[in-house]
Design an enzyme around this catalytic site. Sequence first.
Site, PDB file in Angstrom:
ATOM      1  NE  ARG A  51      -3.700   2.333   2.423  1.00 18.78           N
ATOM      2  CZ  ARG A  51      -4.401   2.815   3.446  1.00 18.78           C
ATOM      3  NH1 ARG A  51      -4.226   2.299   4.660  1.00 18.78           N
ATOM      4  NH2 ARG A  51      -5.265   3.790   3.268  1.00 18.78           N
ATOM      5  CG  HIS A  52      -1.129   4.824  -0.844  1.00 18.75           C
ATOM      6  ND1 HIS A  52      -1.425   5.521   0.305  1.00 18.75           N
ATOM      7  CD2 HIS A  52      -2.314   4.375  -1.318  1.00 18.75           C
ATOM      8  CE1 HIS A  52      -2.725   5.514   0.520  1.00 18.75           C
ATOM      9  NE2 HIS A  52      -3.292   4.812  -0.448  1.00 18.75           N
TER      10      HIS A  52
ATOM     11  NE  ARG B 118      -5.440   7.709   1.249  1.00 16.33           N
ATOM     12  CZ  ARG B 118      -6.441   7.870   2.094  1.00 16.33           C
ATOM     13  NH1 ARG B 118      -6.599   9.043   2.713  1.00 16.33           N
ATOM     14  NH2 ARG B 118      -7.285   6.883   2.361  1.00 16.33           N
TER      15      ARG B 118
ATOM     16  NE  ARG C  90      -4.203   7.248  -2.694  1.00 22.70           N
ATOM     17  CZ  ARG C  90      -5.236   7.774  -3.316  1.00 22.70           C
ATOM     18  NH1 ARG C  90      -5.191   9.040  -3.712  1.00 22.70           N
ATOM     19  NH2 ARG C  90      -6.327   7.070  -3.527  1.00 22.70           N
TER      20      ARG C  90
ATOM     21  CG  ASP D  80      -7.191   0.885   1.581  1.00 23.94           C
ATOM     22  OD1 ASP D  80      -7.365   1.167   0.375  1.00 23.94           O
ATOM     23  OD2 ASP D  80      -7.855   1.413   2.503  1.00 23.94           O
TER      24      ASP D  80
END
Length: 487
Positions: A40-41, A44, A111, A289
Amino acid sequence: MAEPGSQGHTAGPLLLLLLLLLPPQALLEGPLLFVALVFRHGDRAPLASYPTDPHKEAASTLWPRGLGQLTKEGIRQQLELGRFLRRRYKAFLSPEYRREEVYIRSTDFDRTLESAQANLAGLFPEAAPGSPEADWKPIPVHTVPVSEDKLLRFPMRSCPRYHELLRESTEAADYQEALKGWTDFLTRLGNFTGLSLVGEPLRRAWKVLDTLICQRAHGLTLPSWASPDVLRTLSQISALDIRAHVGPPRAAEKAQLTGGILLDAILSNFSRAQSLGLPLKMVMYSAHDSTLLALQGALGLYDGNTPPYAACMAFEFRGSSREPEEEDGENVTVSLIYRNDTSSPPLPLKVPGCPAPCPLGRFQQLTAPARPPARGAPCHGSYESTSPPDRWSILWKQARGGQVHLCLTCPGPSSSSRIYPRRDQVKQHTQRRAMKQPFNRNSRRQKLQGCPPRPSTRSRSTLARGHVCSQGHQTQLEGASKGKGMA
């Protein structure tokens, strides 16, 4: 004083004790062959606000890069994840980035693209910030438009069949009973936030939770009504919504339209790399996610928790020292590793019905119901390919000690992402032969690619089994042409 060589007498017992203390699986695992990473990034900004948000007017100051964008903390998290991956795979990967060993795919969001770059900066020193200008080497990250991404962003909105399955889940008695118990809560929350939440998709309530969690993580004061109990209840509502998307009823069919697509691609890429003798060692997917949740659903591993920022799931394919259980002598295992906490070692995951590490044949057998059928996922009532329409997927091969540019194959109804060309069945097509084809709408593709004309429906299955063009010296991975990333 000990005599020379007396220390060697204690080495044997110590080594034996060490071996006895090791877990049994450590003695069975062989050399690492291939790794697929899905992460996952990083941290944010909130995706949205709500009408009564006390911080709404200051959003441009609080989130100078904009809503939904990666923060400095998110960059730090990905740098840390990349350094962890370097430590874990130091002996497996080359010291510096090599394009034939590592391939990176991201969704087409700022992102996730930036997270991939920050991760690579931690994984490969030459891509790290602060490197001398002469030594700095950027690393490519591949992506496709969101509207065409069926690998990491799933066709939930554009897939009638998926909506039918989701409707079946949300109309189930247990779902409706849980939702009824939260009606008063959602009514009060709607009064606090200025949103209409009762009778609306639960994702709207999740966005309120997301905004509150982001604000709390960055030290902002939450409204008085946003108590720990409210956040806990919102988390439970979010889990109910996620379970409806990836869980029963018909969880396997949902997976065929979502996380099973990515799972199938991971297995296919490993099989291609091994059967064709390619140097590819690692494929990295920078996503969301929702991507990890769908993948967990396809594996039967969703536990009600949302993956945190920079969470990472690793598929490690290893040679096994076990006696082969299959008639074909297969001796490869799959280990699943999940890292969701920087302060703790990664968690080993176990696919239901299989030991850890899981023999590859058994892993494929257990996950087959969750992966799309050979003809594609039945999104619109008839089978369609998991590749974007009118796009061409790419087969890839290494030949004569070098790399060759391979022909594009059409993702028609008869092609399968799980059919691989045998070395003695791969047909070579030269540019000269392609140039002699009669002019048609594919002539420009033939001249540029050196490929045979686009096959008719009857001949597509033959081409899908491995027609190779001998032009060029660049290995391309499946789906890595015309802006389409690798499967």
